[in-house]
Design a protein around this motif. Sequence first.
Motif, PDB file in Angstrom:
ATOM      1  N   GLN A 440      40.355  39.117  29.508  1.00 58.43           N
ATOM      2  CA  GLN A 440      39.921  38.436  31.200  1.00 58.43           C
ATOM      3  C   GLN A 440      40.620  39.811  32.136  1.00 58.43           C
ATOM      4  OE1 GLN A 440      39.203  35.435  32.021  1.00 58.43           O
ATOM      5  NE2 GLN A 440      37.798  35.004  29.409  1.00 58.43           N
ATOM      6  N   THR A 444      39.154  41.994  34.850  1.00 52.85           N
ATOM      7  CA  THR A 444      39.031  42.267  36.655  1.00 52.85           C
ATOM      8  C   THR A 444      39.668  43.242  37.073  1.00 52.85           C
ATOM      9  OG1 THR A 444      39.434  39.428  35.896  1.00 52.85           O
ATOM     10  CG2 THR A 444      40.216  40.157  38.020  1.00 52.85           C
ATOM     11  N   GLU A 449      32.465  42.074  36.987  1.00 51.01           N
ATOM     12  CA  GLU A 449      32.182  40.717  37.151  1.00 51.01           C
ATOM     13  C   GLU A 449      31.415  40.010  35.815  1.00 51.01           C
ATOM     14  OE1 GLU A 449      29.324  40.282  39.817  1.00 51.01           O
ATOM     15  OE2 GLU A 449      30.634  41.121  41.408  1.00 51.01           O
ATOM     16  N   LEU A 453      34.621  35.160  32.920  1.00 52.83           N
ATOM     17  CA  LEU A 453      36.131  35.699  34.087  1.00 52.83           C
ATOM     18  C   LEU A 453      36.349  34.546  34.389  1.00 52.83           C
ATOM     19  CD1 LEU A 453      35.632  39.109  34.418  1.00 52.83           C
ATOM     20  CD2 LEU A 453      36.679  38.380  32.673  1.00 52.83           C
ATOM     21  N   LYS A 455      38.018  32.107  36.901  1.00 57.24           N
ATOM     22  CA  LYS A 455      38.440  33.028  38.757  1.00 57.24           C
ATOM     23  C   LYS A 455      40.222  32.497  38.554  1.00 57.24           C
ATOM     24  CE  LYS A 455      34.360  33.425  39.602  1.00 57.24           C
ATOM     25  NZ  LYS A 455      33.578  35.187  39.277  1.00 57.24           N
TER      26      LYS A 455
END
Length: 455
Positions: A440, A444, A449, A453, A455
Motif C-alpha cells: 500500500q 501510494t 490510485e 488503497l 486513504k
Amino acid sequence: MTHRFLFSFLVLLLPGLLWAQQKPAAKKAPVATATFNPKLRPKNLTDEQLLDLVQKQTFRYFWDFGHPVSGMARERSNRSFDYGDEVVTTGGTGFGIMAILVAAERKWIVREEAAARIFKIVKFLEKSDSFHGVFPHWLNGATGKVIRFSQKDDGADLVETSFLFEGLICARQYFTGTSKTEQDLRNHILWMWEGVEWNWHTQGGQNVLYWHWSPNNGWSMNHQIHGWNECLITYVLAASSPKYAIDKKVYDQGWAIGNYFKNGKEFYQTKLPLGFDYGGPLFFSHYTFLGLDPRGLKDQYADYWQQNQAHTRINYAYCVENPKKYKGYGPSSWGLTASDSYQGYAAHSPTEDLGVISPTAALSAMPYAPRESMAAMKHFYHDLGDKIWSEYGFVDGFSEQHNWYAKSHLAIDQGPIVGMIENHRTGLLWKLFMSSPDVQRGLTKLGFESPQLKK
C-alpha cells in the motif's frame, strides 16, 4: 531451459527486454508419466467443475512435482539442457506459492500442510545463494547453489526475485494464524523481504533499476529495466521495500521512459495504452497481476485494467482473424505468449506468430475475457484433451498446423493458470497482495490510485 525472450524484431531494436532461449534437449522427464491416460479424463462437467479440475490438476505441478529437498518449483517437467533434474526457478516458485495458497483456500490440501511446504521453501532460500538479498534466476534445488542462466548471469536476478516475493507477500498475508508454523513463516518471510536491497540495483543511485548483478561479473550485463513488459511488479516492490526502497523518480525516469512504453494506437478497433504494437506476448498482463490488482488501478500513465483488457482483446482478435491461416486458430483456440514451440522456446505474439497456441495465454486471461477464456478451456479439454491434457494440466503449447504437441510443462506458465483463474473467481490473490501495508505504501509513493488503497 525456459526464459522469456525478445521477439525477433526486438533482437534488432531493443537489446534485452525479455530473455533468450534455445531448444531444450529431448530427454527423459524426471518423473515417469506413462501411467496417466488423458483419454480417461472426466466428461460432462459443468463450467465450475471444469474450472476446479483445471486449477487443481495444474496445481499438482507445484505440489506433487516440487523439488523433494527444497520444495521449490522445478523449472520445467523435462530436463533443462544438461543441468539434470535439480534446476529450480525463483520466479516460478513465487507463482507456485500462490498456487499453493489457492489449493489451501479451496481445501485441496490441508492448511497446515500448505504452511509447512512454504516454510520449507523459505528456510531453504535463507541458506541459498543470494546477492544483496536478491536471488538468482536458477538454483540447485538440492544444494541451494546458483546455477548460472547464461555466461554472465550467475548472480542476482531482480525480476525473478520480484516474482518470488509477489508470492511470499501473499503467503504472509494469508497465514495469519497463531500456530507456531504460521507465526514462524510470517517472521521468516518478513526478515527475507526486509533484506532485499532493491536500491542496490540502481547501480550507484541512477534513476533506473538494473536486472542483473553478479559477484563475478558485476554490472557487465548492463540490462536496464524499462517498460512496458512483465516487470511493473519489480518497480512496485522496489518502492514498497521497508529498508531499501527506491524513489518515485526511479519509476518515472527508469520504467516509464522505455522506447516501447507508451502506445496509444488502435489495433482491431481497440486502443492499446501501453507497450508494443499488438501488445506483445500475453504474459505481460499475467505475471505482475497475479498479485497486483488491476481493477481500478491507475497512475499518470495508464488505467491498468483497460491496458490488460485491451491487450487480451487484441491478442484474441488476431487469432480469430488468423492472417497467416494457421490450422486450429479461432474463437475457441487462441492465445499467443512465450512458451515452448516446435522450434524451441519462443515469445509468441501477433508479431511473432509461429502457429503455436500456448494454453496458459487464454486460461490466464480469464479475468479480462472470461467468455473467450472459458470457450478456449472447453475446447482445449474436450476437443484436444487426448493430446494436451496431462497429470499436471495442459501441456505448454501445441500447433495443429505442424501436428506438434508439447510434452513439457513450465513453472512460469502453469502458475498463472491457477492464480489468474482464482483471481477471476474470488479475487483471492489480489486481496492478499493488496492488503500488505508495505505494498500500500509503495503504490501510494508511486502515485497509483486503487479502490484497495486505504486513504
